[in-house]
Design an enzyme around this catalytic site. Sequence first.
Site, PDB file in Angstrom:
ATOM      1  N   THR B  23      11.668   5.219  -2.767  1.00  0.00           N
ATOM      2  CA  THR B  23      10.695   4.119  -2.735  1.00  0.00           C
ATOM      3  C   THR B  23      10.825   3.336  -4.041  1.00  0.00           C
ATOM      4  O   THR B  23      10.934   3.911  -5.121  1.00  0.00           O
ATOM      5  CB  THR B  23       9.254   4.592  -2.427  1.00  0.00           C
ATOM      6  OG1 THR B  23       8.501   3.469  -1.980  1.00  0.00           O
ATOM      7  CG2 THR B  23       8.551   5.213  -3.634  1.00  0.00           C
ATOM      8  N   CYS B  29       0.632   1.284  -7.461  1.00  0.00           N
ATOM      9  CA  CYS B  29       0.684   2.152  -6.283  1.00  0.00           C
ATOM     10  C   CYS B  29       1.142   3.552  -6.716  1.00  0.00           C
ATOM     11  O   CYS B  29       1.647   3.721  -7.826  1.00  0.00           O
ATOM     12  CB  CYS B  29       1.665   1.612  -5.256  1.00  0.00           C
ATOM     13  SG  CYS B  29       1.262  -0.042  -4.632  1.00  0.00           S
ATOM     14  N   HIS B  46       4.004   6.037   0.093  1.00  0.00           N
ATOM     15  CA  HIS B  46       3.787   5.015  -0.952  1.00  0.00           C
ATOM     16  C   HIS B  46       2.434   4.370  -0.651  1.00  0.00           C
ATOM     17  O   HIS B  46       2.339   3.491   0.190  1.00  0.00           O
ATOM     18  CB  HIS B  46       4.943   4.005  -0.866  1.00  0.00           C
ATOM     19  CG  HIS B  46       4.905   2.893  -1.887  1.00  0.00           C
ATOM     20  ND1 HIS B  46       6.062   2.388  -2.443  1.00  0.00           N
ATOM     21  CD2 HIS B  46       3.899   2.175  -2.425  1.00  0.00           C
ATOM     22  CE1 HIS B  46       5.753   1.411  -3.283  1.00  0.00           C
ATOM     23  NE2 HIS B  46       4.442   1.253  -3.287  1.00  0.00           N
TER      24      HIS B  46
END
Lengths: 205, 162
Positions: B23, B29, B46
């Site tokens: 990711t 995040c 995520h």
Amino acid sequence: MITNYEELSPNHIDVLREIGNIGAGNAASSLATMLDERINISLPLVKISDFNDAIHAMGGAETMTVGVLINYSGEANGMIMFLIEIETAKKLVSHMLKDFDNADEMTELKLSAIKEMGNILGSSYIGSIASLTGLEIHLSIPYVSIDMAGALMSVPIIEFGAIGDKVMFIEESFLIEDAQFASNVVMFAEIDTLTLIMERLGLGL
Amino acid sequence: MSRSIVVGISDLAASRNPDILVTYALGSCVGICLYDDRTGIGGLAHIMLPRSSQFSETNPNRMKYADTAIPDLIKKMQVLGADPGKLTARIAGGAKMFETQGDGPLSSIGDRNVDSVKQILSLLRIPVIVEDTRKNYGRTIYFHLNGGRMEVRSLQNERKGL
């Protein structure tokens, strides 16, 4: 009453596009005054897209990018972020500062020039909202960060994410003489603010 | 042959050894890597927000919130044959990308995401064995399901060279 950006009609999007056009026009004249140089901004493209598509459009998640963040508050609330790829930023600023010998370096001076550009753009866009709607809006000072485009974008994306699954951004290019420099502005308005803007402009949601 | 599987923002995926789950560019995040050592099955989520109940969305995307994405990820891993009682966690992200991110409720969102993820994992009795969170820079995760290593990359070195 809308609850997120997906529900905006083509008319509403036209209004946002017009705000973008006026903002870009104001920004171009402020920059031209600051630089004492002919500077134009291409017709801005207002886009509403998925988070991952938006990051792709900014040049890719991991691309090193300069981000300038300004928060606004008062009768309208939200944030605006100016993003420009570092390589484009270096070229643009070298052009602005006539510093062609050190075009590959990003010095403190160049970074503050980019920050000031972001500041001018942000205040021009927000200024166009304020003058069209008569709302009283205060701007924060600009904050700058250099990092992966996706990581910078996570800041406004999270704001959009709290109300939906789309992000609104404006693609624009600076034109100085024959050179063109691409950049993006992510414009976030809280949903109450968006509703208020549309109401003031006679397009109640 | 190992495959690389890319997980986007508010997205999740599960697979098995020797695949790599990736990711990109986590800012505020958080990336959550779960691993079952015995079977080599792993999953990556995520997430961008702490809890689905705090937001007004009528039909929320479950992969966006820590409290819905983590249980969904575990279910996906279970389908592949992972034992939910034997999982370990590695987490990264939750940065504060700007000196200030506003005065609103989301101004300290990176910290709140990390706190929420750790709280949910603790309720599920999943130990966090590696953590690379908070601070002020973006991170990309490569989660190697051959052994369960979480590799974190950033632009810290390139940034110093500017």
